[in-house]
Design an enzyme around this catalytic site. Sequence first.
Site, PDB file in Angstrom:
ATOM      1  N   ASP A  11       0.830  -1.193   0.000  1.00 41.50           N
ATOM      2  CA  ASP A  11       0.000   0.000   0.000  1.00 41.50           C
ATOM      3  C   ASP A  11       0.874   1.256   0.000  1.00 41.50           C
ATOM      4  O   ASP A  11       1.876   1.333   0.710  1.00 41.50           O
ATOM      5  CB  ASP A  11      -0.889  -0.025   1.251  1.00 41.50           C
ATOM      6  CG  ASP A  11      -1.933   1.054   1.263  1.00 41.50           C
ATOM      7  OD1 ASP A  11      -2.802   1.050   0.391  1.00 41.50           O
ATOM      8  OD2 ASP A  11      -1.879   1.915   2.168  1.00 41.50           O
ATOM      9  N   GLU A  52      15.402 -14.554   0.134  1.00 38.95           N
ATOM     10  CA  GLU A  52      15.828 -15.569   1.092  1.00 38.95           C
ATOM     11  C   GLU A  52      14.978 -16.837   1.002  1.00 38.95           C
ATOM     12  O   GLU A  52      15.357 -17.884   1.530  1.00 38.95           O
ATOM     13  CB  GLU A  52      15.728 -15.023   2.520  1.00 38.95           C
ATOM     14  CG  GLU A  52      16.613 -13.819   2.812  1.00 38.95           C
ATOM     15  CD  GLU A  52      16.281 -13.183   4.157  1.00 38.95           C
ATOM     16  OE1 GLU A  52      15.442 -13.759   4.890  1.00 38.95           O
ATOM     17  OE2 GLU A  52      16.842 -12.119   4.472  1.00 38.95           O
TER      18      GLU A  52
END
Length: 556
Positions: A221, A271
């Site tokens: 957002d 990751e």
Amino acid sequence: MTSSTQESRSTLAPIGESRPGSEWWRTAVIYQIYPRSFADASGDGIGDLPGITSKLDDLASLGVDAVWLSPFFTSPQKDAGYDVADYRDVDPLFGTLADFDDMLEAAHARGIRVIVDLVPNHSSDQHAWFQAALAAEPGSAERARYMFRDGRGTSGELPPNNWESVFGGPAWTRVEDGQWYLHLFDSSQPDFDWHNEEVRAEFRDTLRFWLDRGVDGFRVDVAHGLIKAEGLPDYTPPVEADSMGGEEPVPYWGQDGVHDVWREWHQVLAEYEGDRALCAEAWLPTVDETAKWVRPDEMHQAFNFPYAMSDWDATQLREVIGESLRAFPAVGAPATWVLSNHDVIRHASRLDLAGHPQGHGIGPKTESRPDPVVGLRRARAATALMLALPGSAYLYQGEELGLPEAIDLPDDAREDPTWFRTEGERYGRDGCRVPLPWDSAAPAYGFSPTGESWLPQPAEWAAMSRDVLEKDPESTLWLYRTLLATRRAHDLGSGELEWLDGYGDDVIAFRNHDVTVVANIGAASVPLPAGTLLVASDAFEGAELPADTTVWLSAS
């Protein structure tokens, strides 16, 4: 329109599998779920996570590749969940973390990926950090997490600058000890200070919390916000400017420093195994500026708002499509396409309107009201055009039913902060957030078993309920299914666009792989080229393509 047999739902890589250069998000069709308005299992009139789980088969049959869930986190709901009090828990309105895990598992079992909405620009004023900031003194570590400043004037009685809230009114609120805090949105949504490393670390940990649970990515957002210009200079937006952007530099949008944040987030997602995606809500005036958010080490997608906010005009659409297919691939990102979401007037109404800035909305006293027949016809044609374009596309819940904006909501039912902060001058976004109709004969049209609905549903939506449209092969629901199946069968998401000339200024025509697309955006019929009809946005007869109609053709 011709119906086609539904193909195998997804040809994307299995959940968790990575295919470098052909990641799932490059071509996916992603369906936005606004949880409070999708499906209510508890009966309290507000949609919830178990409600979403109960409808996943419907989304699988529609043919979408992923869902994006607007916020379901712990929140006082001052801004429908975009005021987050706890980023790592589910608000009881929507269920529990166990309900989320069940929904995620059920979606993955159907080959549907799940993207969750994060709100990093601001928190709720009920967040533990902000409550600690209010209790702390000026200059404290607690206040340094937010944008607290001393006021101007002889005794600090004036706000630090003249900025206005996106929702209307001042962007500053004064606290008891005399300092002011910044809130670009509602006063219940204080802005974080993203120069603060503690804020950055907290959000990196929040990303890992949801990634560890198995989510496939994040819609971010206000991704063009977070960093404010040094010195917080005064700024007065142009009259009637869109609330989330501006043509000239805006000191609280699009600052260079925000890109460092997205590089950090990109590294966190890297990751994890599989292709996890970051999608930017970045309201910027040009496609080239938007493309900066999706450079190789930043985000993966950015909503194409210049496309979404284009008028129903062939010249304008042709230009933004061409610019998008130049700018986004130039930085290694897919073009993304979107026509509706929870912040804009539904395109089944908007495409028969002009001059309505984002966030203002329409309501009973709006002078220019859309023609529902013209609006729906244009919406179907616009969707058929959009889903033929290379790249990824976003759909907003209910557009597959042809839902228009709910215009005649009573004043006392409205909940958008925009309505209250502008004292009714702007209607805001409630009209695109009304709960969905599933069953024409059921209470609340099947949205809730009790008949409760947090916003009232228009009576005419009974005819647009999913059960009604399911029985009609010419319905908007079946059009969407056919478009998605045909898009997948012809691999249009990974194709390349070749413009076709000779159709006149009011027609958009191109070829993508083996499919010819012709969209007549003018007022007069135009001749159709040779080819076998695959899909038409509306039924027609003869060799002339009517106005406000799009067709997909294959070679004869």
